[in-house]
Design an enzyme around this catalytic site. Sequence first.
Site, short mmCIF file in Angstrom:
data_model
loop_
_atom_site.label_atom_id
_atom_site.label_comp_id
_atom_site.label_asym_id
_atom_site.label_seq_id
_atom_site.Cartn_x
_atom_site.Cartn_y
_atom_site.Cartn_z
N ARG A 176 0.82 -1.21 0.00
CA ARG A 176 0.00 0.00 0.00
C ARG A 176 0.86 1.27 0.00
NH1 ARG A 176 -2.28 -3.74 -1.28
NH2 ARG A 176 -4.24 -4.60 -0.51
N SER A 226 -11.91 -0.92 1.90
CA SER A 226 -11.20 -1.32 3.12
C SER A 226 -10.57 -0.09 3.76
CB SER A 226 -10.13 -2.35 2.78
OG SER A 226 -9.47 -2.80 3.94
N GLU A 296 -5.90 3.12 5.47
CA GLU A 296 -5.64 2.87 4.06
C GLU A 296 -6.32 3.96 3.23
OE1 GLU A 296 -6.88 -0.61 0.96
OE2 GLU A 296 -5.69 -1.21 2.70
#
Length: 310
Positions: A176, A226, A296
């Site tokens: 990420r 998410s 995130e």
Amino acid sequence: MSKHQWFTDLQTILQEGILKLDEPLCKYTATKLGGAADLLVMPNTIEETVATVRYAYEHHIPLLLLGNGSNMVVRDGGVRGIVLHLKNLNTITVDGTSIHAESGANIIDVSRAAAANGLTGFEFACGIPGSVGGAMAMNAGAYGGEIKDIIVQSTVVTKTGEVLVLSKEELALGYRQSIIADEGYFVLSSDFELVPGVQEEIDAKVADLTFQRESKQPLEYPSAGSVFKRPPGYFAGKLIQDCGMQGKGHGGAEVSTKHAGFIINKDNATATDYVNTINMVKAEVKKTFGVELELEVKIVGEEKDASIIK
């Protein structure tokens, strides 16, 4: 210099692009949340995109890249400066085993193009609801695959308006993360390399991953996907579930009962509701397990009031 002057100046620079003053960003985010942008710019070409970035830099105007708004929460007070929305840069070209995709193309559509041409390696992205640019910035991944597995290079424009072509190594893709996110680059396009596959096997894999996504994720509600990164040694959704947080939230925002890693806009939530629910979840997981959840999703913009719970 006022936003009205920005509008006037950019009208002469963008021959085909779209400019909108005080445009509500809730129209463009997956959560259906967010206040207005001072000026929303939707270029139709790479050249217009680069020109907008250079204009913002030269005139010291804050510039935010929205992408397709799937991994972002825009606060209720909106965004000052220029918001760059690249949905019109969505060309996808397949040439043999190579795919060239512009930044605003949906990563799902690139995955579908690969499958339709008998290419394997992109199936993991068949359910990722982001743009190519967003997927590059966060090295998007799912079901054991990641962008870094198939990327060749990306063309980006820096915050100063310089165009660069970055190789896979130069992109520094990790979990990420990427140099794109670290340096605040704006992706213009990306090139991927795949391999020929067996069509029946590709179709079966896409069908299986699509079933898994639809059966496990709350796709019937607006959300940012998410919300948290996977903490080392844990799964964020499992921690949240074990804290008994599912079904809880603030206002119209709620931790999904279908997947604890998702926070949904269940009933006309505000961005404040959404952020308060995020903070509530973080506090509870920290209190119960001593684990600090890392976002995130990206939270941007200004507060409309002082009702945020820390």
